[in-house]
Design a protein around this motif. Structure first.
Motif, PDB file in Angstrom:
ATOM      1  N   UNK A  32      55.823  32.424  76.314  1.00  0.00           N
ATOM      2  CA  UNK A  32      56.097  33.839  76.079  1.00  0.00           C
ATOM      3  C   UNK A  32      55.333  34.338  74.858  1.00  0.00           C
ATOM      4  N   UNK A  33      54.773  35.525  74.983  1.00  0.00           N
ATOM      5  CA  UNK A  33      54.110  36.175  73.849  1.00  0.00           C
ATOM      6  C   UNK A  33      55.075  37.220  73.305  1.00  0.00           C
ATOM      7  N   UNK A  34      55.702  36.910  72.190  1.00  0.00           N
ATOM      8  CA  UNK A  34      56.705  37.790  71.608  1.00  0.00           C
ATOM      9  C   UNK A  34      56.169  38.436  70.338  1.00  0.00           C
ATOM     10  N   UNK A  35      56.507  39.682  70.143  1.00  0.00           N
ATOM     11  CA  UNK A  35      56.162  40.368  68.905  1.00  0.00           C
ATOM     12  C   UNK A  35      57.197  39.962  67.855  1.00  0.00           C
ATOM     13  N   UNK A  36      56.888  38.953  67.073  1.00  0.00           N
ATOM     14  CA  UNK A  36      57.863  38.433  66.108  1.00  0.00           C
ATOM     15  C   UNK A  36      57.870  39.192  64.783  1.00  0.00           C
ATOM     16  N   UNK A  40      60.973  39.948  62.306  1.00  0.00           N
ATOM     17  CA  UNK A  40      60.973  39.425  60.935  1.00  0.00           C
ATOM     18  C   UNK A  40      61.179  40.545  59.914  1.00  0.00           C
ATOM     19  N   UNK A  41      60.631  41.735  60.186  1.00  0.00           N
ATOM     20  CA  UNK A  41      60.740  42.866  59.264  1.00  0.00           C
ATOM     21  C   UNK A  41      62.080  43.585  59.348  1.00  0.00           C
ATOM     22  N   UNK A  42      62.887  43.312  60.347  1.00  0.00           N
ATOM     23  CA  UNK A  42      64.170  44.005  60.527  1.00  0.00           C
ATOM     24  C   UNK A  42      65.096  43.727  59.348  1.00  0.00           C
ATOM     25  N   UNK A  43      66.004  44.674  59.090  1.00  0.00           N
ATOM     26  CA  UNK A  43      66.860  44.621  57.902  1.00  0.00           C
ATOM     27  C   UNK A  43      68.060  43.689  58.022  1.00  0.00           C
ATOM     28  N   UNK A  44      68.299  43.092  59.157  1.00  0.00           N
ATOM     29  CA  UNK A  44      69.463  42.216  59.300  1.00  0.00           C
ATOM     30  C   UNK A  44      69.064  40.751  59.089  1.00  0.00           C
ATOM     31  N   UNK A  45      70.055  39.906  58.812  1.00  0.00           N
ATOM     32  CA  UNK A  45      69.804  38.489  58.560  1.00  0.00           C
ATOM     33  C   UNK A  45      69.411  37.787  59.858  1.00  0.00           C
ATOM     34  N   UNK A  46      68.373  36.945  59.781  1.00  0.00           N
ATOM     35  CA  UNK A  46      67.914  36.206  60.953  1.00  0.00           C
ATOM     36  C   UNK A  46      66.977  35.090  60.506  1.00  0.00           C
ATOM     37  N   UNK A  47      66.674  34.226  61.417  1.00  0.00           N
ATOM     38  CA  UNK A  47      65.705  33.161  61.194  1.00  0.00           C
ATOM     39  C   UNK A  47      64.648  33.306  62.280  1.00  0.00           C
ATOM     40  N   UNK A  48      63.403  33.531  61.881  1.00  0.00           N
ATOM     41  CA  UNK A  48      62.296  33.682  62.821  1.00  0.00           C
ATOM     42  C   UNK A  48      61.356  32.509  62.613  1.00  0.00           C
ATOM     43  N   UNK A  49      61.183  31.713  63.640  1.00  0.00           N
ATOM     44  CA  UNK A  49      60.286  30.561  63.582  1.00  0.00           C
ATOM     45  C   UNK A  49      59.126  30.839  64.520  1.00  0.00           C
TER      46      UNK A  49
END
Length: 70
Positions: A32-36, A40-49
């Motif tokens: 999958x080609x995802x716009x990560x 990553x720039x979103x204001x909520x807490x997350x983990x982007x690998x």
């Protein structure tokens, strides 16, 4: 499963054959080609690998990934 000599192999259940056909037509998630960056720039807490299998030694790379990339 081993069947006794001379015994016919039973046909798969309709739902099982349908599920197998569906799975064979799905694109694997690792392709999958995802716009990560927006995530990553979103204001909520997350983990982007992010990453790919390009730098991983051959023994660690899933065999299906090689087949599906062609």
């Amino acid at each position: 499963m081993v069947y006794p000599a001379g015994q016919p192999r039973p046909e798969p259940a309709d739902w099982l054959e349908r599920a197998a056909r569906t799975a064979l037509n799905e694109r694997p998630c690792w392709l999958a080609n995802l716009a990560t960056q927006p995530l990553a720039d979103a204001a909520f807490a997350k983990l982007v690998i992010v990453g790919d299998w390009g730098t991983v030694p051959g023994g660690y790379r899933p065999g299906m990934a090689q087949v599906m990339e062609k």
